[in-house]
Scaffold this motif. Structure first.
Motif, PDB file in Angstrom:
ATOM      1  N   ASN A 281     -40.042  -8.495 -13.889  1.00 11.94           N
ATOM      2  CA  ASN A 281     -40.381  -9.843 -14.305  1.00 11.94           C
ATOM      3  C   ASN A 281     -39.739 -10.108 -15.665  1.00 11.94           C
ATOM      4  OD1 ASN A 281     -41.581 -12.284 -14.505  1.00 11.94           O
ATOM      5  ND2 ASN A 281     -43.594 -11.485 -15.115  1.00 11.94           N
ATOM      6  N   PRO A 282     -38.398 -10.139 -15.702  1.00 14.36           N
ATOM      7  CA  PRO A 282     -37.730 -10.249 -16.998  1.00 14.36           C
ATOM      8  C   PRO A 282     -37.968 -11.614 -17.621  1.00 14.36           C
ATOM      9  CG  PRO A 282     -36.133 -10.363 -15.203  1.00 14.36           C
ATOM     10  CD  PRO A 282     -37.465 -10.098 -14.579  1.00 14.36           C
ATOM     11  N   PRO A 283     -37.982 -11.677 -18.970  1.00 12.40           N
ATOM     12  CA  PRO A 283     -38.202 -12.947 -19.648  1.00 12.40           C
ATOM     13  C   PRO A 283     -37.092 -13.944 -19.312  1.00 12.40           C
ATOM     14  CG  PRO A 283     -38.304 -11.104 -21.186  1.00 12.40           C
ATOM     15  CD  PRO A 283     -37.782 -10.570 -19.904  1.00 12.40           C
ATOM     16  N   SER A 284     -37.412 -15.220 -19.428  1.00 11.50           N
ATOM     17  CA  SER A 284     -36.418 -16.253 -19.174  1.00 11.50           C
ATOM     18  C   SER A 284     -35.420 -16.286 -20.329  1.00 11.50           C
ATOM     19  CB  SER A 284     -37.118 -17.605 -19.089  1.00 11.50           C
ATOM     20  OG  SER A 284     -37.712 -17.877 -20.336  1.00 11.50           O
ATOM     21  N   GLY A 285     -34.316 -16.975 -20.113  1.00 14.86           N
ATOM     22  CA  GLY A 285     -33.327 -17.129 -21.174  1.00 14.86           C
ATOM     23  C   GLY A 285     -32.749 -15.795 -21.572  1.00 14.86           C
ATOM     24  N   CYS A 286     -32.697 -15.544 -22.884  1.00 16.56           N
ATOM     25  CA  CYS A 286     -32.239 -14.246 -23.374  1.00 16.56           C
ATOM     26  C   CYS A 286     -33.344 -13.234 -23.129  1.00 16.56           C
ATOM     27  CB  CYS A 286     -31.931 -14.334 -24.870  1.00 16.56           C
ATOM     28  SG  CYS A 286     -31.650 -12.727 -25.621  1.00 16.56           S
ATOM     29  N   PRO A 287     -33.052 -12.116 -22.415  1.00 19.25           N
ATOM     30  CA  PRO A 287     -34.133 -11.175 -22.076  1.00 19.25           C
ATOM     31  C   PRO A 287     -34.776 -10.546 -23.304  1.00 19.25           C
ATOM     32  CG  PRO A 287     -31.982 -10.306 -21.423  1.00 19.25           C
ATOM     33  CD  PRO A 287     -31.760 -11.720 -21.859  1.00 19.25           C
ATOM     34  N   PHE A 288     -34.119 -10.613 -24.459  1.00 16.65           N
ATOM     35  CA  PHE A 288     -34.669  -9.978 -25.657  1.00 16.65           C
ATOM     36  C   PHE A 288     -35.534 -10.928 -26.475  1.00 16.65           C
ATOM     37  CE2 PHE A 288     -34.173  -8.192 -30.035  1.00 16.65           C
ATOM     38  CZ  PHE A 288     -34.851  -7.012 -29.796  1.00 16.65           C
ATOM     39  N   HIS A 289     -35.568 -12.226 -26.123  1.00 17.63           N
ATOM     40  CA  HIS A 289     -36.169 -13.174 -27.057  1.00 17.63           C
ATOM     41  C   HIS A 289     -37.640 -12.926 -27.419  1.00 17.63           C
ATOM     42  CE1 HIS A 289     -37.844 -15.630 -23.663  1.00 17.63           C
ATOM     43  NE2 HIS A 289     -38.729 -15.965 -24.573  1.00 17.63           N
ATOM     44  N   PRO A 290     -38.491 -12.357 -26.493  1.00 14.97           N
ATOM     45  CA  PRO A 290     -39.891 -12.182 -26.914  1.00 14.97           C
ATOM     46  C   PRO A 290     -40.063 -11.177 -28.053  1.00 14.97           C
ATOM     47  CG  PRO A 290     -39.685 -12.033 -24.520  1.00 14.97           C
ATOM     48  CD  PRO A 290     -38.300 -11.990 -25.080  1.00 14.97           C
ATOM     49  N   ARG A 291     -39.110 -10.280 -28.234  1.00 12.78           N
ATOM     50  CA  ARG A 291     -39.244  -9.265 -29.289  1.00 12.78           C
ATOM     51  C   ARG A 291     -38.342  -9.559 -30.475  1.00 12.78           C
ATOM     52  NH1 ARG A 291     -38.067  -3.649 -26.421  1.00 12.78           N
ATOM     53  NH2 ARG A 291     -39.383  -2.731 -28.025  1.00 12.78           N
ATOM     54  N   CYS A 292     -37.623 -10.654 -30.413  1.00 11.09           N
ATOM     55  CA  CYS A 292     -36.531 -10.856 -31.363  1.00 11.09           C
ATOM     56  C   CYS A 292     -36.989 -11.607 -32.607  1.00 11.09           C
ATOM     57  CB  CYS A 292     -35.418 -11.648 -30.681  1.00 11.09           C
ATOM     58  SG  CYS A 292     -34.014 -11.945 -31.751  1.00 11.09           S
ATOM     59  N   PRO A 293     -36.693 -11.049 -33.805  1.00 14.67           N
ATOM     60  CA  PRO A 293     -37.101 -11.738 -35.036  1.00 14.67           C
ATOM     61  C   PRO A 293     -36.234 -12.967 -35.348  1.00 14.67           C
ATOM     62  CG  PRO A 293     -35.866  -9.751 -35.570  1.00 14.67           C
ATOM     63  CD  PRO A 293     -36.027  -9.763 -34.080  1.00 14.67           C
ATOM     64  N   LEU A 298     -33.863 -22.291 -28.281  1.00 19.63           N
ATOM     65  CA  LEU A 298     -32.758 -22.148 -27.331  1.00 19.63           C
ATOM     66  C   LEU A 298     -32.834 -20.822 -26.549  1.00 19.63           C
ATOM     67  CD1 LEU A 298     -29.866 -23.039 -26.359  1.00 19.63           C
ATOM     68  CD2 LEU A 298     -28.976 -21.792 -28.347  1.00 19.63           C
ATOM     69  N   CYS A 299     -33.288 -19.767 -27.259  1.00 19.71           N
ATOM     70  CA  CYS A 299     -33.231 -18.420 -26.689  1.00 19.71           C
ATOM     71  C   CYS A 299     -34.131 -18.256 -25.472  1.00 19.71           C
ATOM     72  CB  CYS A 299     -33.609 -17.394 -27.744  1.00 19.71           C
ATOM     73  SG  CYS A 299     -32.571 -17.499 -29.204  1.00 19.71           S
ATOM     74  N   SER A 300     -35.218 -18.998 -25.416  1.00 22.84           N
ATOM     75  CA  SER A 300     -36.139 -18.814 -24.294  1.00 22.84           C
ATOM     76  C   SER A 300     -35.678 -19.588 -23.060  1.00 22.84           C
ATOM     77  CB  SER A 300     -37.547 -19.235 -24.692  1.00 22.84           C
ATOM     78  OG  SER A 300     -37.531 -20.569 -25.119  1.00 22.84           O
ATOM     79  N   THR A 301     -34.653 -20.399 -23.198  1.00 21.00           N
ATOM     80  CA  THR A 301     -34.204 -21.174 -22.039  1.00 21.00           C
ATOM     81  C   THR A 301     -32.818 -20.778 -21.554  1.00 21.00           C
ATOM     82  OG1 THR A 301     -33.353 -22.855 -23.539  1.00 21.00           O
ATOM     83  CG2 THR A 301     -35.562 -23.209 -22.648  1.00 21.00           C
ATOM     84  N   THR A 302     -31.924 -20.467 -22.481  1.00 19.76           N
ATOM     85  CA  THR A 302     -30.526 -20.261 -22.097  1.00 19.76           C
ATOM     86  C   THR A 302     -30.093 -18.832 -22.390  1.00 19.76           C
ATOM     87  OG1 THR A 302     -30.220 -22.497 -22.892  1.00 19.76           O
ATOM     88  CG2 THR A 302     -28.225 -21.271 -22.335  1.00 19.76           C
ATOM     89  N   PRO A 303     -29.702 -18.094 -21.354  1.00 20.14           N
ATOM     90  CA  PRO A 303     -29.216 -16.746 -21.630  1.00 20.14           C
ATOM     91  C   PRO A 303     -27.850 -16.805 -22.339  1.00 20.14           C
ATOM     92  CG  PRO A 303     -29.132 -17.228 -19.268  1.00 20.14           C
ATOM     93  CD  PRO A 303     -29.729 -18.423 -19.932  1.00 20.14           C
ATOM     94  N   PRO A 304     -27.706 -16.071 -23.438  1.00 19.14           N
ATOM     95  CA  PRO A 304     -26.430 -16.100 -24.150  1.00 19.14           C
ATOM     96  C   PRO A 304     -25.386 -15.259 -23.417  1.00 19.14           C
ATOM     97  CG  PRO A 304     -27.976 -14.630 -25.251  1.00 19.14           C
ATOM     98  CD  PRO A 304     -28.695 -15.211 -24.077  1.00 19.14           C
ATOM     99  N   PRO A 305     -24.131 -15.701 -23.396  1.00 12.54           N
ATOM    100  CA  PRO A 305     -23.089 -14.895 -22.759  1.00 12.54           C
ATOM    101  C   PRO A 305     -22.662 -13.746 -23.678  1.00 12.54           C
ATOM    102  CG  PRO A 305     -22.133 -16.869 -23.706  1.00 12.54           C
ATOM    103  CD  PRO A 305     -23.614 -16.955 -23.953  1.00 12.54           C
ATOM    104  N   LEU A 306     -22.077 -12.715 -23.081  1.00 15.88           N
ATOM    105  CA  LEU A 306     -21.510 -11.619 -23.876  1.00 15.88           C
ATOM    106  C   LEU A 306     -20.174 -12.115 -24.414  1.00 15.88           C
ATOM    107  CD1 LEU A 306     -21.992  -8.591 -24.632  1.00 15.88           C
ATOM    108  CD2 LEU A 306     -20.654  -7.989 -22.634  1.00 15.88           C
ATOM    109  N   ALA A 307     -20.160 -12.507 -25.692  1.00 20.65           N
ATOM    110  CA  ALA A 307     -18.978 -13.189 -26.223  1.00 20.65           C
ATOM    111  C   ALA A 307     -18.355 -12.411 -27.368  1.00 20.65           C
ATOM    112  CB  ALA A 307     -19.375 -14.586 -26.704  1.00 20.65           C
ATOM    113  N   ASP A 308     -17.061 -12.622 -27.542  1.00 20.66           N
ATOM    114  CA  ASP A 308     -16.332 -11.945 -28.614  1.00 20.66           C
ATOM    115  C   ASP A 308     -16.713 -12.546 -29.960  1.00 20.66           C
ATOM    116  OD1 ASP A 308     -14.508 -10.726 -30.284  1.00 20.66           O
ATOM    117  OD2 ASP A 308     -12.934 -10.722 -28.764  1.00 20.66           O
ATOM    118  N   GLN A 309     -17.208 -11.686 -30.859  1.00 23.78           N
ATOM    119  CA  GLN A 309     -17.609 -12.159 -32.191  1.00 23.78           C
ATOM    120  C   GLN A 309     -16.504 -11.890 -33.206  1.00 23.78           C
ATOM    121  OE1 GLN A 309     -20.657 -13.585 -32.223  1.00 23.78           O
ATOM    122  NE2 GLN A 309     -21.293 -12.878 -30.205  1.00 23.78           N
ATOM    123  N   GLY A 310     -15.325 -11.562 -32.702  1.00 23.32           N
ATOM    124  CA  GLY A 310     -14.204 -11.240 -33.589  1.00 23.32           C
ATOM    125  C   GLY A 310     -13.812  -9.782 -33.452  1.00 23.32           C
TER     126      GLY A 310
END
Lengths: 333, 319
Positions: A281-293, A298-310
């Motif tokens: 029963n993984p969390p919606s959006g970003c799976p880490f958002h319930p524990r994330c400081p 936005l995090c609870s609705t939209t999963p972030p893509p694995l993107a290049d940060q440079g």
């Protein structure tokens, strides 16, 4: 350089039953869209907590488990398309080292037979050449000729892991998937086995997928590191960049949690709350958002893509620029 | 005032059919109120047998053959079994590595914690359940009121270890023996549990004997450290001293062989492999055969644990 191994969008679900008499069926997404590539001679560390899907990913790549979806390109060819029979010649090139060296060795076979069997099976040696080759393997992993006639129970944990390594090396593979190869070993033995793994990598030009939960071990042995959380890679970067400058809050939390063997650095630190959620029963959006400081709406609705940060540093976080604020003071060299 | 726990010349041997195994070969250490002593060593060094010896729970065919275990000045070895039972779980509590082995799978966790309170504190069922909820709150279990009705298998590993800690704390022990309390847990959960043990120690002034092989855990939570090898203490000192200026070659080897975050090096140091088991020990120090230091004249004789500076003890001829 062409990658030796390329994994694309790998997925695997398990069906789990619950409720009275197992009446409810649920699908557990153990590996949920994992992609990475491995260059020849490289070591990629796969790190995560229990239940993150790291071991399942390793098994899917070796086809010890069948994937639901995705591609595993080995030397450019998708091996998921091969039949079981067609896999056999390939298995010589892809070997595995297991965590518990005892349960992966047949207790009724002598070491000589354990190491000789793969040679015979794959037609790499015949007759006297088999025992010659086994002797050579024993020497490579730091065991003595007299060990040839011994049984697994006569060895210590560290020696058994050397046997496990020798067995993987026997068929001269190009890729080795090592699943927690040193976590069952004592400190001093752990160091020796890690050194041995690095020595044979250099000697035989091996490529490693190194799966472990211990960040210090992973950082030491890996060129690049992938961090897994609930079946997904949340960050992938060079070992150095990942440690110095984590771009995903989960990586930062993992690094914060590692106890530092230096009492002078003791002190308050930010501790991540809660536990890894159930993959059922993984969390919606970003799976880490319930524990994330750093989490925002936005995090609870939209999963972030694995993107290049440079510079090829991948992270899946909407606010990866914020990450670092909760990092505990880090020991410098 | 005597220390909370003082161990003198403790020896525990196993009289097996095949051989005499000397698991613990003469230990000396002490733990004060509010202090954490870490007992560190690799598998087979005798650290777990030390813990069981303190509680007089050494399994057959093992036996404490010598020594004194002074708890608040009273020798536990001389107590009749009845009185020992009152101390165990009451004044001295113990938690183990694998929480599932110390929880009964067929009882709800509220009942299991309640049982401790009913036995040792004489509470009735209702009072015990209320106290259990309080304890679960203190060890950071969310919605404790609901959780007391759950069975151990319904909890995660970290939650189970919290339940075990709650049970251990039920009777306000003066001394807590924690045998690898976080080894089976993930690193983020380990950090939570160690922080919890730290808070509890501070709030309650509990003495702690922490048994571990993880030098990171030691550095973050111990006050004093005893490095063990083959049933003996090799080095014994305050935590800062052990990490700052270790003198025994075994301690130095252990500290050198661990990979450290942020200090990537090409190769790990390694100390010679064999941790000897207690059988057929050579007459002298068992570290002798892999000790890099030259000390020929004394070879074959066991070095004593010498105090080389105040509070810093080393078992070595040449250190």
């Amino acid at each position: 350089m062409e990658p030796l191994l390329e994994v694309r969008n790998l997925r695997k679900s398990f069906s789990v039953s619950s409720g009275p008499l197992g009446s409810k069926r649920h699908s557990l997404k153990a590996v949920d869209g994992v992609s990475f590539s491995l260059a020849p001679g490289e070591t990629l560390g796969l790190v995560g907590e229990s239940g993150s899907g790291k071991s399942t990913a390793g098994k899917l790549i070796l086809r010890l488990l069948d994937a639901d979806e995705g591609q595993v390109l080995f030397q450019g060819e998708d091996i998921l398309k091969r039949s079981r029979k067609e896999m056999r010649p390939l298995r010589r090139q892809m070997q595995m080292i297991f965590q518990d060296p005892y349960s992966s060795l047949n207790p009724r076979m002598r070491i000589g037979e354990i190491l000789g069997e793969p040679l015979k099976l794959h037609g790499l040696a015949k007759g006297n050449a088999v025992s010659d080759e086994v002797m050579r393997l024993l020497a490579t992993v730091g065991l003595a000729e007299e060990h040839y006639y011994r049984y697994p129970h006569e060895f210590s944990g560290g020696q058994r892991q050397r046997i496990g390594i020798a067995r993987a090396l026997a068929v001269r593979p190009s890729l080795i998937v090592a699943d927690e190869p040193v976590s069952a070993l004592d400190l001093s033995i752990q160091a020796q086995v890690i050194n041995l793994l690095q020595d044979v990598q250099k000697e035989f030009g091996l490529t490693y997928l190194f799966i472990a939960h211990d960040l210090s071990v992973i950082e030491h042995i890996s060129d690049r590191v992938a961090v897994m959380y609930l079946g997904r890679i949340v960050e992938l970067a060079s070992a150095e960049a990942l440690y110095k400058n984590p771009r995903h809050p989960y990586t930062e939390a993992l690094l914060n949690a590692v106890p530092i063997p230096d009492p002078a650095l003791r002190g308050e630190r930010y501790l991540m709350q809660g536990e890894i959620p159930s993959a059922l029963n993984p969390p919606s959006g970003c799976p880490f958002h319930p524990r994330c400081p750093y989490a925002q709406a936005l995090c609870s609705t939209t999963p972030p893509p694995l993107a290049d940060q440079g510079h090829g540093h991948l992270a899946s976080c909407h606010f990866s620029g914020d990450v670092g604020r909760h990092r505990r003071p880090v020991p410098g060299p | 005032m005597p220390p909370l726990l003082e161990v003198r010349n403790l020896m525990t041997y196993f009289f097996t059919r095949a051989a005499l195994v000397k698991a613990v070969r003469g230990l000396e250490f002490s733990v004060d109120t509010g202090e954490t002593l870490a007992l560190v060593g690799e598998s087979g060094c005798g650290k777990s047998m030390t813990a069981l010896s303190l509680l007089r729970l050494v399994p057959e065919p093992g036996r404490i053959v010598e020594g004194e275990i002074l708890f608040e000045g009273q020798d536990l070895r001389r107590l009749p079994p009845e009185e020992m039972r009152r101390i165990r779980g009451n004044q001295i509590a113990m938690i183990f590595q694998e929480p599932m082995t110390s929880l009964n799978p067929v009882f709800r966790i509220g009942e299991q914690i309640g049982e401790v309170l009913r036995l040792h504190k004489g509470l009735d069922r209702g009072e015990a359940l209320g106290a259990a909820i309080d304890l679960l709150d203190q060890v950071g279990i969310p919605s404790a009121r609901q959780r007391i009705h759950e069975y151990p298998h319904q909890l995660s590993g970290g939650m189970r270890q919290r339940v075990v800690i709650a049970m251990a704390l039920a009777c306000d022990p003066k001394l807590l023996i924690a045998d690898e309390p976080t080894t089976a847990l993930d690193v983020t959960i380990q950090a939570q549990i160690m922080a919890l043990l730290d808070t509890l120690k501070r709030d309650r002034g509990m003495g702690t004997l922490l048994i571990t092989h993880d030098l990171g855990v030691v550095a973050e939570s111990a006050d004093k450290v005893a490095i063990m090898n083959s049933g003996l203490i090799m080095e014994y000192a305050p935590v800062g001293v052990v990490f700052d200026r270790p003198r025994h070659p075994y301690t130095q080897g252990l500290l050198a062989c661990i990979p450290r975050l942020g200090h990537k090096k090409a190769r790990l140091e390694s100390i010679a492999s064999r941790v000897p088991v207690g059988v057929d020990l050579p007459p002298g120090s068992t570290f002798l055969d892999r000790c890099p230091e030259p000390f020929a004249p004394q070879r074959g004789k066991l070095p004593p644990l010498r105090e080389i500076e105040p509070g810093h003890f080393v078992r070595c001829w040449s250190c």
